[in-house]
Structure formats: structure tokens, C-alpha cells
Design an enzyme around this catalytic site. Structure first.
Site, PDB file in Angstrom:
ATOM      1  N   GLU A   1       3.700 -30.210 -31.480  1.00 58.40           N
ATOM      2  CA  GLU A   1       4.146 -29.675 -32.772  1.00 58.40           C
ATOM      3  C   GLU A   1       5.390 -28.789 -32.628  1.00 58.40           C
ATOM      4  OE1 GLU A   1       1.591 -26.559 -34.448  1.00 58.40           O
ATOM      5  OE2 GLU A   1       0.124 -27.013 -32.901  1.00 58.40           O
TER       6      GLU A   1
ATOM      7  N   GLU B   1       0.722 -31.842 -39.827  1.00 60.41           N
ATOM      8  CA  GLU B   1       1.862 -31.069 -40.321  1.00 60.41           C
ATOM      9  C   GLU B   1       3.094 -31.966 -40.329  1.00 60.41           C
ATOM     10  OE1 GLU B   1       2.151 -27.517 -37.957  1.00 60.41           O
ATOM     11  OE2 GLU B   1       0.015 -27.075 -38.151  1.00 60.41           O
TER      12      GLU B   1
ATOM     13  N   HIS C   1       2.441 -20.297 -40.600  1.00 59.79           N
ATOM     14  CA  HIS C   1       1.189 -19.854 -41.212  1.00 59.79           C
ATOM     15  C   HIS C   1       1.405 -19.130 -42.530  1.00 59.79           C
ATOM     16  CE1 HIS C   1      -0.636 -19.827 -36.876  1.00 59.79           C
ATOM     17  NE2 HIS C   1      -0.428 -21.051 -37.345  1.00 59.79           N
TER      18      HIS C   1
END
Length: 404
Positions: A359, A263, A233
Site C-alpha cells: 500500500e 484502498e 486515517h
């Protein structure tokens, strides 16, 4: 002279807007919530979070420090909004709206009480209501007991309707558009912010084309390079890209409060041997995780399998966070569905209608061979007998090494 200005009012300015979903969708959501209310003997619920207000009413508010709410009784759904927003909350609420005014303290609570009355039991979101707000709630509403319904509403949101899944699939398609725009903008000397803006602009245009009746807000990109890849982040900076940089592409289109994500790891120039080894291992962990997502699988069990693989590769110590999470009404500042995350301490069983990411991320600290953060991210919809991957952008060194 007495102040005769109203404490709250109804402001039905204009016509009702086209909401993200049909009225029948909101009616079904309210019916499920009212079933919980009936089961737990809760006559009225006050929702105060952005995600639950939007989920049950269609209205996604902008707080700016002011309180908002959605009061659900056995026969009414009423949003409570600040006067600064005028008629927009009514236009964007599936049913009723009350506007509270600023010129007397606690007018918000007076508006809420006009709908709730003085209930013996009031449902609230304990994970959102502050201590100060709880004190005022008890004082102004006089409820004998506050009952936490946040876990119930989270569980209800975790299983998506067909209409929600259709919207999420469109979001994933638009995330891919952002990914291609980001990849096209990558070049030596470009700033992170310039690359990020290219992806965001492409997604904003795609959202406006696909959802002409929507309100547009909150779409963003985190594009990270070099040491800035160490946190998932980390915000965008003005750092200029250099040959030999590990890169992270993170595209987040927002459609009516619904978050989707893409991503990917990329590399600018020719990756060194250790970078390739770690990147390929993370891709292998990603593919293993994709194969494990299916109805009946437990979140903690999926996590354990990927942990075993990374331990065999000698890389488990570089694992950064959980392997995936739920999607729906959420953003980077509201709406986490913590009961559906791929972590060691979550034993939720996957079932049809759930939407979850895969992820994996490995972080190798600065100064070590292959330093940086490696991350791949796909979104999967759990069906009756399998899971469908709705992310299309390619991953891995075979696709995402960028020539200088």
C-alpha cells in the site's frame, strides 16, 4: 448487615455459540502458546488485549472502560468478563468464563486470582497493561515477577493457519463488494458520508450472508475527497464532492475481529497532467511492491527497493508511511502486528502463512501541482513459493476516473 453478593461467578446462560473457528483451531493456538510458556518457565499467562483474548478464546469483548482478560494455564483457558455482559462471554468463549461483579473494587483481580493463584512468574502483555493496572496486578496477585509475553504472542499471530487465511480471503472478497458500491455512489455534489454509508451497508449485508453465525461489528469506510485525502486515517466528513477532486476509497470489512482492507485512488472528472503523473508513479510503485512480496524476502529489503524507485522518479520526499502491514485479528483500535510491516527498521523475513498488504502512498501538499494523497492497497497471502494477491478491485487511472 454483611453484603453476601458474590465477587465473581460462573454464568453459563444458554448454549455455546458457533465461534469463528473450530475448537481444534483454538486448541492448536493454545498449544503453541503453552510451548512458549514451557520454554520460558511461565506457569500462567494473563492476556488483557482485545486481539489476544479473541485469538485464544474466540471472545471479542466491548470494554467501555472495564478490564477484561483471558487466563491461560497449562490446562485451562478462562476468559474474565464484566457482569454487564451476562452470559454472552461464556457463549462466545471456547472454554471457561468467569464473570466479575461491580459492587466491590478490584473484583476483576479477585476473579483472575481464583484461576492464577499466586504464581512466581506471571506472563503479561507489557504493551497493553497500564501502569495503574500493573500496580494493582502486583498487589492483588502477589506475583514475584511479571514477564512480558506480548512479543511472543505477536510472532505467533503473524503466521496464519489455513482457517484464518480462508476467513481473510472472504474478507478481501467482501472489501471488493464495498469498493464497487462506493464507486457507484460517487457523483458531483454527493457528501463523503453518503458515499461511505453505501459501501459500509453493502459490506455489512455481504458479511451477514457469508457468516450467518457471526456477531456483526466494526465494519467501516473512510471515503476522502480533496484535501481530506492527505491522511490515510482521516475520518469521513460532510464535504460535498466537486469536479476535479482526487478521491480515496477505503473499505474495511470486519469479520469476527479480522480486518481486511481495500484502498484505491480515484478522480472525479478529467485529471490534470501532474495528477496523472504522480498517480501513475504510485501505481508503478505498487506494482513493483507486489512483485517483491514472496517467501524469503525481507521487509526492509522490499522497502529499500520501492524507495529507490521513488527516488529515481523524484517523488521519495512525498512518501507518507510504511508500504504494508500484517493482517489478522486487528482493527483500527487493537491488534497491530508491528513485527511484520514493510518499513526500513523491520528485518522480518516473509514466510508461508503470512498475510501482508502492499500500500504505497504519496502525499503532495496543498498548493503544489497534483496536490493530494495517492494510495493503492492490495492484500497478499505468502505461499510456499510465491505470494497470491487476493484483492480483485481494479486500480489506476485506466479504471478509476469517474465522469461528471
Amino acid at each position: 448487615m454483611a453484603d453476601t453478593r458474590p465477587e465473581f461467578l460462573v454464568l453459563e446462560n444458554g448454549e455455546k455459540a458457533q465461534l469463528p473457528f473450530a475448537p481444534e483451531e483454538y486448541a492448536a493456538r493454545l498449544e503453541r502458546l503453552r510451548a512458549v510458556m514451557e520454554q520460558r518457565d511461565i506457569p500462567v499467562v494473563l492476556l488483557t488485549s482485545m486481539h489476544n483474548i479473541a485469538y485464544y478464546s474466540g471472545f471479542l469483548h466491548c470494554s467501555f472502560g472495564r478490564p477484561y482478560g483471558c487466563v491461560v494455564t497449562r490446562d485451562r483457558c478462562t476468559t474474565v468478563s464484566a457482569n454487564i455482559d451476562a452470559g454472552q462471554p461464556w457463549r462466545r468463549s471456547v472454554e471457561d468464563n468467569l464473570v466479575y461483579t461491580d459492587w466491590k473494587r478490584d473484583n476483576y483481580w479477585r476473579a483472575v486470582k481464583s484461576v492464577t493463584g499466586t504464581p512466581a512468574r506471571l506472563g503479561i502483555e507489557a504493551d497493553h497493561l497500564t501502569l495503574a493496572a500493573e500496580r494493582t496486578c502486583r498487589k492483588m496477585l502477589g506475583a514475584e515477577e511479571l514477564v512480558d509475553v506480548a512479543p511472543d504472542t505477536m510472532r505467533l499471530r503473524m503466521v496464519k493457519s489455513p482457517a484464518e487465511i480462508a476467513l481473510i480471503k472472504e474478507g478481501a472478497r467482501i472489501a471488493d463488494i464495498g469498493g464497487w458500491a462506493i464507486k457507484e455512489a460517487i457523483s458531483e455534489g454527493a457528501r463523503e458520508i453518503d458515499v461511505a454509508m453505501a459501501g459500509r451497508n453493502a459490506m455489512e449485508i455481504a458479511i451477514a450472508d457469508a457468516f450467518p453465525d457471526s456477531e456483526y461489528r466494526d465494519t467501516w469506510v473512510w471515503f476522502q475527497s480533496g484535501i481530506n485525502t492527505d491522511g490515510a486515517h482521516n475520518p469521513v466528513t460532510g464535504r460535498r464532492l466537486e469536479a476535479g477532486d482526487l478521491l480515496n476509497l477505503n473499505a474495511f470489512p470486519m469479520v469476527s475481529g479480522y480486518y481486511t482492507a481495500l484502498e484505491r485512488s480515484l478522480f472525479l472528472g478529467e485529471p490534470d497532467t501532474e495528477t496523472l503523473r504522480i498517480w501513475r508513479a504510485n501505481v508503478a510503485a505498487h506494482e513493483l511492491g507486489l512483485s517483491l512480496i514472496r517467501p524469503g524476502a525481507r521487509c526492509s529489503g522490499i522497502c529499500a527497493e520501492i524507495n529507490r524507485f521513488l527516488e529515481d522518479e523524484g517523488l521519495l520526499q512525498f512518501r507518507s508511511f510504511g508500504y504494508g502491514h500484517s493482517f489478522g485479528v486487528l482493527s483500527h483500535y487493537y491488534g497491530r502486528e508491528a513485527g511484520l510491516e514493510l518499513r526500513e527498521d523491520i528485518d522480518t523475513t516473509l514466510e508461508p502463512g503470512m498475510v501482508i498488504s502492499m500500500e504505497p502512498m504519496l502525499l503532495v501538499p496543498e498548493g503544489q501541482p497534483g496536490a493530494g494523497g495517492y494510495r493503492e492497497h492490495d492484500i497478499l497471502v505468502v505461499d510456499d513459493d510465491r505470494a497470491t494477491n487476493i484483492t480483485g478491485f481494479p486500480y489506476g487511472p485506466g479504471h478509476n476516473v469517474i465522469g461528471t
